[in-house]
Scaffold this active site. Structure first.
Site, PDB file in Angstrom:
ATOM      1  N   ASP A  69       5.770 -13.400  -4.068  1.00 47.55           N
ATOM      2  CA  ASP A  69       6.433 -12.162  -4.473  1.00 47.55           C
ATOM      3  C   ASP A  69       7.255 -12.409  -5.719  1.00 47.55           C
ATOM      4  O   ASP A  69       7.839 -13.484  -5.874  1.00 47.55           O
ATOM      5  CB  ASP A  69       7.346 -11.672  -3.340  1.00 47.55           C
ATOM      6  CG  ASP A  69       7.888 -10.277  -3.643  1.00 47.55           C
ATOM      7  OD1 ASP A  69       7.177  -9.513  -4.315  1.00 47.55           O
ATOM      8  OD2 ASP A  69       9.010  -9.981  -3.218  1.00 47.55           O
ATOM      9  N   GLU A 120       1.417  -8.888  -4.619  1.00 46.62           N
ATOM     10  CA  GLU A 120       1.563  -7.449  -4.475  1.00 46.62           C
ATOM     11  C   GLU A 120       0.952  -6.763  -5.692  1.00 46.62           C
ATOM     12  O   GLU A 120       1.085  -7.260  -6.807  1.00 46.62           O
ATOM     13  CB  GLU A 120       3.049  -7.106  -4.400  1.00 46.62           C
ATOM     14  CG  GLU A 120       3.317  -5.768  -3.795  1.00 46.62           C
ATOM     15  CD  GLU A 120       4.765  -5.649  -3.345  1.00 46.62           C
ATOM     16  OE1 GLU A 120       5.069  -4.714  -2.618  1.00 46.62           O
ATOM     17  OE2 GLU A 120       5.573  -6.505  -3.730  1.00 46.62           O
ATOM     18  N   CYS A 146      10.455  -6.734   8.568  1.00 45.64           N
ATOM     19  CA  CYS A 146      10.888  -8.038   9.052  1.00 45.64           C
ATOM     20  C   CYS A 146       9.657  -8.927   9.219  1.00 45.64           C
ATOM     21  O   CYS A 146       8.695  -8.544   9.876  1.00 45.64           O
ATOM     22  CB  CYS A 146      11.618  -7.888  10.377  1.00 45.64           C
ATOM     23  SG  CYS A 146      11.955  -9.451  11.179  1.00 45.64           S
ATOM     24  N   ASP A 148      13.530 -12.237  -0.877  1.00 47.84           N
ATOM     25  CA  ASP A 148      12.280 -12.447  -1.615  1.00 47.84           C
ATOM     26  C   ASP A 148      11.282 -13.260  -0.795  1.00 47.84           C
ATOM     27  O   ASP A 148      10.086 -12.978  -0.798  1.00 47.84           O
ATOM     28  CB  ASP A 148      12.564 -13.164  -2.939  1.00 47.84           C
ATOM     29  CG  ASP A 148      13.379 -12.291  -3.881  1.00 47.84           C
ATOM     30  OD1 ASP A 148      13.194 -11.061  -3.844  1.00 47.84           O
ATOM     31  OD2 ASP A 148      14.202 -12.845  -4.627  1.00 47.84           O
TER      32      ASP A 148
HETATM   33 ZN   LIG Z   1      12.907  -8.614  13.152  1.00 46.23          ZN
END
Ligand SMILES: [Zn+2]
Length: 406
Positions: free
Chosen positions: A185, A269, A336, A365
């Protein structure tokens, strides 16, 4: 096996005498380009067919024989003929309907895009190169040259001279030596974050030199335009720009080479750099929010050459038998990486990610890089696209989904 083109660029060990000769070659080549271009533009204006290489080469021999343009004789013929070929190519490209972005060729100015190509007549011997008329010149050989040498280009920038050696290599397109997969990323605080937790500090080459550059530019503004001091100062600034570019290029090349050797699949990405840097200001109806913060982020993305890095990474991976996969998923920074809980609230600050559901805490990041890897590996991005109506086909197995959408 496949054929690839590659170029090696080295700095030449020039002295005043060689530099003067090279500058004269460049001047002659530029003259031939500009004069032939002017002739063709006139013909276009008066609706006559333009002159192609053969006719132009005939004109070139006439110019060489004349008293007025006799100086052209001092330049190797192939170099001038190459310019005519380049001009023909440029005209063909601009009339080619398949290349809508090509424009009519333009006049060359001294110092911008000055380069002379030697299609033949040169020799390369370990650390030196032979040019017609000039003779042997040493160069700083920073890496081994492999492949068949096709041609060489000599150019100048920031007062230094370079040779670019174009080669053709046969490449074994086999399997990558590892099976490692990684997500990367673009970092906000660092240049890049990897899904294995590595953070790469950026060089911030521009920022570091920014103050220096500003100071030198102020000095330039105080000098009388066109004076000797002004010229000297202008050279100094050009050299500084050049240093910045070199530092950046070196950093990007080392990083992309390392990654392409250690990982077979790299997930990144899908980025719209242009959008990111233009959208901050917004429009009159909808002014952008946090314009200042965003322009800072955009600046550092552009500054550090994330786009160039991805470009290098993609071709270097393909040379190694690896691949770069672009992942399109909007929530990589809010999800997450531990439990998958996705919420804006997870990201309280730019640097730290803290999951509200499971309490997982990590550098933001790195968390995003992990998500990019997961999304890429599982084809979640494609699921998301399908749900948003972009892709209507039913889901197949993972490979199928990946090859469909990514
Ligand atoms: Zn979590």
């Amino acid at each position: 096996m496949s054929k690839i083109q590659k170029a090696y660029k080295f700095r030449l060990k020039t002295n005043r005498n060689i530099e003067e000769k090279l500058a004269r070659f460049c001047g002659s080549a530029r003259f031939v380009w500009n004069k032939s271009l002017a002739m063709n533009l006139e013909r276009l204006e008066s609706r006559q067919p333009i002159l192609w290489y053969n006719e132009l080469a005939f004109w070139l021999t006439l110019w060489k024989r004349s008293d007025q343009y006799g100086f052209l004789k001092e330049c190797p013929s192939q170099v001038l003929q190459q310019k005519l070929r380049d001009l023909e190519r440029a005209f063909r490209d601009c009339f080619d309907k398949n290349q809508p972005l090509k424009r009519i060729p333009v006049f060359k100015k001294k110092g911008s895009g000055d380069g002379i190509r030697f299609p033949q007549g040169f020799k390369i011997d370990n650390r030196r190169i032979f040019l017609p008329i000039i003779g042997w010149i040493g160069f700083y050989k920073s890496c081994h040259i492999s492949g068949t040498v096709k041609n060489i280009t000599v150019s100048t920038k920031g007062g230094k001279w370079y040779v670019s050696i174009q080669v053709e290599q046969m490449l074994e397109t086999g399997k990558h030596s590892t099976e490692s997969e990684i997500g990367i990323d673009a970092g906000i605080k660092c240049f890049a974050a990897f899904s294995d937790g590595t953070m790469v500090e950026g060089v911030h080459s521009f920022r570091k030199h920014e103050d220096l550059l500003a100071r030198e530019q102020r000095k330039l503004a105080r000098k009388r335009k066109g004076s000797e001091n002004w010229k000297r100062q202008r050279r100094k600034i050009a050299e500084l720009h050049h240093t910045i570019a070199n530092v950046r290029s070196d950093f990007l090349h080392k990083l992309s080479t390392g990654i392409s050797q250690n990982h077979a699949t790299v997930y990144v990405e899908r980025l719209q750099i242009k959008n990111m840097s233009s959208s901050a200001r917004g429009t009159i109806e909808e002014p952008g929010r946090k314009v200042k913060a965003k322009s800072g982020l955009n600046k550092s993305i552009l500054d550090q050459g994330w786009f160039e890095f991805r470009r290098q990474l993609a071709y270097k991976l393909s040379w190694q038998g690896g691949r770069m996969v672009e992942v399109e998923y909007r929530h990589t920074s809010q999800m997450c990486s531990c439990c998958g809980h996705t919420s804006k609230e997870n990201r309280k600050t730019q640097a730290v990610f803290r999951c509200l559901a499971c309490g997982h805490e990590e550098n933001a990041d790195v968390n995003a890089a992990k998500n990019i890897l997961t999304v890429g590996q599982t084809g979640m991005a494609c699921e998301a696209n399908r749900m948003s109506g972009r892709q209507q086909e039913p889901a197949g197995n993972r490979e199928e989904i990946l090859s469909q959408a990514c």
